[in-house]
Scaffold this motif. Structure first.
Motif, PDB file in Angstrom:
ATOM      1  N   PRO A  99       0.810  -1.216   0.000  1.00 43.42           N
ATOM      2  CA  PRO A  99       0.000   0.000   0.000  1.00 43.42           C
ATOM      3  C   PRO A  99       0.844   1.267   0.000  1.00 43.42           C
ATOM      4  O   PRO A  99       0.538   2.230  -0.712  1.00 43.42           O
ATOM      5  N   CYS A 100       1.920   1.293   0.802  1.00 39.75           N
ATOM      6  CA  CYS A 100       2.792   2.462   0.828  1.00 39.75           C
ATOM      7  C   CYS A 100       3.423   2.702  -0.537  1.00 39.75           C
ATOM      8  O   CYS A 100       3.421   3.825  -1.057  1.00 39.75           O
ATOM      9  N   SER A 129       2.406   1.812  -3.374  1.00 38.60           N
ATOM     10  CA  SER A 129       1.432   2.131  -4.425  1.00 38.60           C
ATOM     11  C   SER A 129       0.809   3.503  -4.232  1.00 38.60           C
ATOM     12  O   SER A 129      -0.049   3.915  -5.015  1.00 38.60           O
ATOM     13  N   LYS A 160      -0.804   4.605  -1.365  1.00 40.38           N
ATOM     14  CA  LYS A 160      -1.893   4.633  -0.391  1.00 40.38           C
ATOM     15  C   LYS A 160      -1.344   4.351   1.007  1.00 40.38           C
ATOM     16  O   LYS A 160      -1.679   3.357   1.639  1.00 40.38           O
ATOM     17  N   TYR A 161      -0.503   5.248   1.483  1.00 38.42           N
ATOM     18  CA  TYR A 161       0.172   4.977   2.750  1.00 38.42           C
ATOM     19  C   TYR A 161      -0.764   4.973   3.941  1.00 38.42           C
ATOM     20  O   TYR A 161      -0.421   4.457   5.007  1.00 38.42           O
ATOM     21  N   ASN A 162      -1.980   5.547   3.788  1.00 37.55           N
ATOM     22  CA  ASN A 162      -2.944   5.489   4.892  1.00 37.55           C
ATOM     23  C   ASN A 162      -3.407   4.061   5.160  1.00 37.55           C
ATOM     24  O   ASN A 162      -3.960   3.761   6.221  1.00 37.55           O
ATOM     25  N   LEU A 163      -3.181   3.171   4.199  1.00 37.81           N
ATOM     26  CA  LEU A 163      -3.540   1.757   4.348  1.00 37.81           C
ATOM     27  C   LEU A 163      -2.318   0.900   4.705  1.00 37.81           C
ATOM     28  O   LEU A 163      -2.358  -0.324   4.585  1.00 37.81           O
ATOM     29  N   HIS A 178      -9.997  13.878   2.608  1.00 39.80           N
ATOM     30  CA  HIS A 178      -9.850  12.536   2.032  1.00 39.80           C
ATOM     31  C   HIS A 178     -11.212  11.956   1.640  1.00 39.80           C
ATOM     32  O   HIS A 178     -11.359  11.357   0.568  1.00 39.80           O
ATOM     33  N   GLN A 205     -12.374  11.082  -2.066  1.00 37.21           N
ATOM     34  CA  GLN A 205     -12.850   9.737  -2.402  1.00 37.21           C
ATOM     35  C   GLN A 205     -14.163   9.809  -3.189  1.00 37.21           C
ATOM     36  O   GLN A 205     -14.404   9.016  -4.098  1.00 37.21           O
ATOM     37  N   SER A 258     -13.483   5.183   3.357  1.00 33.95           N
ATOM     38  CA  SER A 258     -12.497   6.242   3.517  1.00 33.95           C
ATOM     39  C   SER A 258     -11.863   6.088   4.883  1.00 33.95           C
ATOM     40  O   SER A 258     -12.570   5.986   5.891  1.00 33.95           O
ATOM     41  N   GLY A 317      -4.456  10.552   3.120  1.00 38.33           N
ATOM     42  CA  GLY A 317      -3.341  10.047   2.331  1.00 38.33           C
ATOM     43  C   GLY A 317      -2.548  11.172   1.699  1.00 38.33           C
ATOM     44  O   GLY A 317      -2.597  12.334   2.131  1.00 38.33           O
ATOM     45  N   SER A 318      -1.834  10.841   0.652  1.00 42.45           N
ATOM     46  CA  SER A 318      -0.931  11.768   0.005  1.00 42.45           C
ATOM     47  C   SER A 318      -1.654  13.033  -0.464  1.00 42.45           C
ATOM     48  O   SER A 318      -2.648  12.972  -1.180  1.00 42.45           O
TER      49      SER A 318
END
Length: 368
Positions: free
Chosen positions: A117-118, A120, A122-125, A175, A179, A311, A315-316
Motif C-alpha cells: 500500500p505504501c 502504491s 496509499k500509505y494510509n492503508l 480525504h 474519495q 475512507s 493520504g498523500s
C-alpha cells in the motif's frame, strides 16, 4: 443506569518540575499525568516538536470510555491525543524543510514506506502503520513529540496554532470528499453534523458543490450546520429509510436523487438513507465508523449501479490541501473551536466531549 464518570484526582499528581509531561490512559476512566523522558531523534530526518494544541477526537474518548476500538485494545498505559499542532524544538541532521521555531500541523500516522500500500501511494492503508494514540503507540498529549519532517506541515503566518490542530480532522474530511470525487455543480448529502461531517460539508462547498445538505438527528447541530457551510439541512423523521430519503429529495429539489452521499455518522439508518437518496450511478462514501457489521440495502446499491467507497484517515496530499483551503479562506475551522482547557485539566475536556458539549475542544500544551 450507570452514573457518569467523574474527574479523577490526576491533577494533584502533576510533578512540579517536568521534562516531558504526558497525559496517560491507564484503563477505562483511569488517567494520570506522567513525566517521561524527552524523546530522542533516532533518525536524521526526524524533528522534535513542542506540542501547543491538541483537539479531542471521538476515538480518544472511545478509548477513555471503553479501553478499546475493535481490535485495538489498550493493554499498556498509553498517551492519548492525535489532533495536534506545535513548534519545532529540534531538527535532525538531514532535515532541510524545517527549522527550530517553525509552527507546524502534525500528521500523526507514520507509515512504514515499504509495504505494497505504501509503495502504491496509499500509505494510509499501511500494513505497519504507527498511529498516535492507537495501541500500542503513544499519542501527542505530551510536551514533546517526534515526527519525520515530511509529516509536519509548516503553517502560514495567517494560520494560528489552534487552527493547525484542526488540520487533522480537516484532512479526514478532505480525504472523504476526494474519495467521492465531488465536482462543481454536484449535489452532496452529508450524514452526521459532528466535526468531520461539518468539515466534509465545508470541503464539498469549497470543491464547488452547488447543493450541500447536512442530515442529523440533533436540531442544534443542524442549526450550526446551516450557518456554517451548507445550503440546507434535514432532520429525519420516525419513518423508514426510503421514506426519509424521498422526503429529503423532495424538500431539496434533488430530482431523482443526489449525486453524492457521505456518511460521517456510522449510524445504520444513515447508511440506508444515504443509499436510497442517491440517483442512479451516484457515489456513496462511508467515512463514519459505527458497528462492525450492519444490514445493508444491497439490492438498491446494485440496481442503481452505485459507486461505493470506504475512507480511512488521510493520504498523500490531503494535509497539504487542508492547510491550503484554510489559508486561502475557503474553509473556516475557527468556528468549530468551542472550548479550550489547560493541559492540567485535560480530563475535563474528555468529560465535556463525552457529554456532547460544543463541537471541538482543544487542550493547550506546555510551552518550553
Amino acid at each position: 443506569m450507570p452514573s457518569p464518570p467523574r474527574p479523577s484526582s490526576c491533577r494533584k499528581l502533576i510533578p512540579r518540575r517536568t521534562q516531558n509531561l504526558s497525559f496517560v490512559l491507564e484503563g477505562i476512566h483511569k488517567v494520570k499525568f506522567e513525566d517521561r523522558p524527552v524523546p530522542q531523534l533516532k533518525d536524521p530526518h526526524d524533528v522534535l516538536i513542542n506540542v501547543r494544541y491538541t483537539g479531542i477526537c471521538g476515538s480518544d474518548v472511545h478509548y477513555w470510555e471503553h479501553g478499546a476500538i475493535g481490535q485495538f485494545v489498550v493493554k499498556e498505559p498509553m498517551v492519548l491525543g492525535h489532533e495536534s499542532a506545535g513548534v519545532i524544538s529540534q531538527v535532525g541532521s538531514a532535515v532541510t524543510s524545517l527549522k527550530v521555531g517553525d509552527r507546524v500541523a502534525m500528521e500523526p500516522g507514520i507509515a512504514c514506506r515499504r509495504c505494497e500500500p505504501c509503495k502504491s501511494g496509499k500509505y494510509n492503508l499501511c500494513e505497519n502503520m504507527a498511529f498516535a494514540a492507537t495501541p500500542p503507540y503513544d499519542g501527542t498529549l505530551a510536551k514533546y513529540y517526534v515526527l519525520p519532517e515530511d509529516f509536519c506541515y509548516k503553517l502560514p503566518e495567517t494560520l494560528s496554532l489552534e487552527e493547525g490542530a484542526l488540520m487533522e480532522p480537516l484532512s479526514v474530511a478532505v480525504h472523504i470528499v476526494r474519495q467521492a470525487q465531488v465536482s462543481p455543480g454536484q449535489s452532496v448529502v452529508v450524514f452526521g453534523a459532528g466535526p468531520v461531517g461539518l468539515l466534509c460539508a465545508a470541503v464539498a462547498t469549497a470543491f464547488g458543490a452547488s447543493k450541500v445538505i447536512a442530515v442529523d438527528i440533533q436540531q442544534p447541530r443542524l442549526d450550526f450546520a446551516k450557518q456554517y457551510a451548507t445550503t440546507s439541512t434535514f432532520l429525519p423523521g420516525k419513518a423508514s429509510a426510503q421514506e426519509n430519503a424521498e422526503r429529503l429529495k423532495k424538500e431539496n429539489d434533488l430530482g431523482t436523487g443526489a449525486d453524492v452521499a457521505i456518511d460521517a455518522s456510522g449510524a445504520e439508518p444513515s447508511v440506508h438513507t444515504g443509499i436510497h437518496v442517491l440517483r442512479n450511478g451516484g457515489t456513496y462514501v462511508q467515512g463514519g465508523m459505527g458497528r462492525s457489521e450492519i444490514q445493508f440495502p444491497i439490492m438498491a446499491a446494485c440496481s442503481k449501479e452505485l459507486t461505493l467507497k470506504g475512507s480511512f484517515r488521510y493520504g498523500s496530499g490531503d494535509y497539504k490541501l487542508a492547510v491550503g483551503l484554510v489559508s486561502e479562506g475557503r474553509v473556516n475551522v475557527k468556528q468549530l473551536i468551542t472550548g479550550t482547557v489547560k493541559f492540567e485539566e485535560a480530563e475535563r475536556a474528555f468529560l465535556e466531549v463525552k457529554a456532547g458539549k460544543g463541537i471541538k475542544t482543544l487542550i493547550t500544551g506546555i510551552n518550553e
